[in-house]
Design a protein around this motif. Sequence first.
Motif, short mmCIF file in Angstrom:
data_model
loop_
_atom_site.label_atom_id
_atom_site.label_comp_id
_atom_site.label_asym_id
_atom_site.label_seq_id
_atom_site.Cartn_x
_atom_site.Cartn_y
_atom_site.Cartn_z
N GLN A 105 11.50 11.86 9.81
CA GLN A 105 10.71 12.09 8.59
C GLN A 105 9.49 11.71 8.85
O GLN A 105 8.99 10.66 9.52
N ARG A 106 8.52 12.32 8.20
CA ARG A 106 7.16 11.67 8.03
C ARG A 106 7.15 11.57 6.46
O ARG A 106 7.54 12.45 5.67
N HIS A 107 6.36 10.35 6.28
CA HIS A 107 6.64 9.93 4.71
C HIS A 107 5.82 8.88 4.29
O HIS A 107 5.31 8.26 5.03
N PHE A 108 5.44 8.75 3.13
CA PHE A 108 4.88 7.63 2.53
C PHE A 108 5.60 7.21 1.12
O PHE A 108 6.38 8.06 0.93
N MET A 109 5.33 6.19 0.48
CA MET A 109 5.76 5.70 -0.65
C MET A 109 4.57 5.36 -1.88
O MET A 109 3.83 4.44 -1.12
N LEU A 110 4.99 5.40 -2.89
CA LEU A 110 4.19 4.82 -4.08
C LEU A 110 5.06 4.37 -5.15
O LEU A 110 6.19 4.55 -4.86
N ALA A 111 4.69 3.83 -6.09
CA ALA A 111 5.64 3.31 -7.17
C ALA A 111 5.11 4.07 -8.57
O ALA A 111 3.72 4.00 -8.63
N ASP A 112 5.96 4.51 -9.51
CA ASP A 112 5.47 4.74 -10.86
C ASP A 112 5.26 3.63 -11.71
O ASP A 112 5.18 2.31 -11.18
N PRO A 113 4.75 3.94 -12.93
CA PRO A 113 4.32 2.65 -13.87
C PRO A 113 5.26 1.72 -13.99
O PRO A 113 4.60 0.56 -14.43
N ASP A 114 6.38 1.72 -13.99
CA ASP A 114 7.60 0.93 -13.86
C ASP A 114 7.96 0.18 -12.74
O ASP A 114 9.00 -0.48 -12.71
N GLY A 115 7.43 0.70 -11.54
CA GLY A 115 7.91 0.26 -10.19
C GLY A 115 8.79 0.96 -9.57
O GLY A 115 9.40 0.52 -8.32
N ILE A 116 9.20 2.20 -10.14
CA ILE A 116 10.38 2.99 -9.30
C ILE A 116 9.65 3.56 -8.19
O ILE A 116 8.47 4.02 -8.22
N LEU A 117 10.21 3.29 -7.19
CA LEU A 117 9.82 3.68 -5.89
C LEU A 117 9.60 5.14 -5.69
O LEU A 117 10.84 5.88 -5.92
N ILE A 118 8.88 5.96 -5.19
CA ILE A 118 8.67 7.34 -5.02
C ILE A 118 8.50 7.55 -3.31
O ILE A 118 7.47 7.14 -3.09
#
Length: 124
Positions: A105-118
């Motif tokens: 996998q090639r990937h990265f992560m960020l979080a939504d306003p409540d901290g749910i990881l995307i």
Amino acid sequence: MKTNSLYPLFQVTDVEASARFYETHFGFARIFSSDWYIQLRATADHPFEIALIDQDHDSIPESTRGISTNVLLSLYVEDAAAEHERITASGLTVIQPLRDEVFGQRHFMLADPDGILIDVITPI
């Protein structure tokens, strides 16, 4: 049991702000909206859905109210590197930089306003 639909329902602090986040950055569109619940559908080829509910709504058992925690939402995309560039350019904070994994996998992560990881992913 025959299931007709399946989508995650995230308990959030600000339903409107969270909906705008997913609409603005990930191309979701509202299919139902109220002041305490919003359901969103992806506008791409596949009709994936997510929903957001006010964390304190009385339809949620009192003992389980609060924001959703320890949740990771995986979004498979055509080009994670291009999405990383787009997300970074938009000013959002990437919490795990773009990288290639040995498991394909090639990937990265960020979080939504409540901290749910995307987790934005492309198989490689």
